[in-house]
Design an enzyme around this catalytic site. Sequence first.
Site, PDB file in Angstrom:
ATOM      1  N   HIS A  14     -12.802 -16.588 -27.556  1.00 58.20           N
ATOM      2  CA  HIS A  14     -14.155 -16.899 -27.069  1.00 58.20           C
ATOM      3  C   HIS A  14     -14.852 -17.875 -28.017  1.00 58.20           C
ATOM      4  O   HIS A  14     -15.464 -18.847 -27.585  1.00 58.20           O
ATOM      5  CB  HIS A  14     -15.038 -15.633 -27.019  1.00 58.20           C
ATOM      6  CG  HIS A  14     -14.629 -14.605 -26.019  1.00 58.20           C
ATOM      7  ND1 HIS A  14     -14.447 -13.283 -26.359  1.00 58.20           N
ATOM      8  CD2 HIS A  14     -14.410 -14.679 -24.680  1.00 58.20           C
ATOM      9  CE1 HIS A  14     -14.139 -12.591 -25.268  1.00 58.20           C
ATOM     10  NE2 HIS A  14     -14.090 -13.413 -24.243  1.00 58.20           N
ATOM     11  N   LYS A  38     -19.189  -0.450 -15.113  1.00 57.67           N
ATOM     12  CA  LYS A  38     -18.131  -0.443 -16.118  1.00 57.67           C
ATOM     13  C   LYS A  38     -18.750  -0.258 -17.499  1.00 57.67           C
ATOM     14  O   LYS A  38     -19.443  -1.153 -17.983  1.00 57.67           O
ATOM     15  CB  LYS A  38     -17.413  -1.808 -16.061  1.00 57.67           C
ATOM     16  CG  LYS A  38     -15.913  -1.722 -16.258  1.00 57.67           C
ATOM     17  CD  LYS A  38     -15.230  -3.012 -15.842  1.00 57.67           C
ATOM     18  CE  LYS A  38     -14.900  -3.883 -17.031  1.00 57.67           C
ATOM     19  NZ  LYS A  38     -14.329  -5.190 -16.655  1.00 57.67           N
ATOM     20  N   ARG A  87      -6.636 -19.816 -20.396  1.00 53.41           N
ATOM     21  CA  ARG A  87      -5.589 -19.524 -21.385  1.00 53.41           C
ATOM     22  C   ARG A  87      -4.212 -19.888 -20.869  1.00 53.41           C
ATOM     23  O   ARG A  87      -3.325 -20.257 -21.623  1.00 53.41           O
ATOM     24  CB  ARG A  87      -5.603 -18.024 -21.728  1.00 53.41           C
ATOM     25  CG  ARG A  87      -6.803 -17.604 -22.529  1.00 53.41           C
ATOM     26  CD  ARG A  87      -6.902 -16.110 -22.594  1.00 53.41           C
ATOM     27  NE  ARG A  87      -7.138 -15.583 -21.248  1.00 53.41           N
ATOM     28  CZ  ARG A  87      -7.569 -14.366 -20.983  1.00 53.41           C
ATOM     29  NH1 ARG A  87      -7.775 -13.518 -21.967  1.00 53.41           N
ATOM     30  NH2 ARG A  87      -7.789 -13.964 -19.754  1.00 53.41           N
ATOM     31  N   SER A 124     -10.008  -9.501 -24.779  1.00 48.68           N
ATOM     32  CA  SER A 124     -10.738  -8.360 -25.337  1.00 48.68           C
ATOM     33  C   SER A 124     -10.008  -7.058 -25.040  1.00 48.68           C
ATOM     34  O   SER A 124      -9.929  -6.166 -25.896  1.00 48.68           O
ATOM     35  CB  SER A 124     -12.153  -8.289 -24.754  1.00 48.68           C
ATOM     36  OG  SER A 124     -12.869  -9.441 -25.094  1.00 48.68           O
TER      37      SER A 124
END
Length: 158
Positions: A14, A38, A87, A124
């Site tokens: 990030h 969440k 990515r 993460s």
Amino acid sequence: MVCPGSFDPVTNGHLDIISRVARLYEEVVVAVLVNQSKTGLFSIEERLEMLREVTKQYPNVRVEAFQGLLVDFCKANDIDAVIKGIRAASDFDYELQMAQMNVGLAGVETLFMATNPLYSFVSSSLIKDVAKWGGDVTQHVPELVAARLHERLAQKSA
Ligand code: PNS
């Protein structure tokens, strides 16, 4: 320019994107999604605090929370574009769908930036899993985050 995400917690991947975007654009807002369905490992306040600390060397970056649609946050803050790090090819399909939805919903454009290959496998969720089982994540997250992960996971197993 807005850089949105869950940031639970912020990783070096990030930070790579945020720092590179901060060089290109006058103003960058890092927007942390408040997702009621969440609960993360870190609270929104903790995520904001870690992000503010690790981006404090970039004077044109500010960190905020948002709720609801990203395009509504963009409209309310007069932001016309979103930046997303890619990515790998597998990131692209879903990102493309969101980009097309967001431009259709409100004319908010999305720009994609190729992640530094050093971080192409960092997420993460993977970081949390590795840290949970005692693996070393110090190469993949800022020092502050590694310390917070250690602290939080020690509390959880206590
Ligand atoms: O870090 P993440 O979890 O991959 O980030 C996803 C995020 C926050 C960018 C995405 O879920 C989002 O924009 N959520 C806000 C709600 C919204 O606008 N949904 C419609 C997207 S087309």
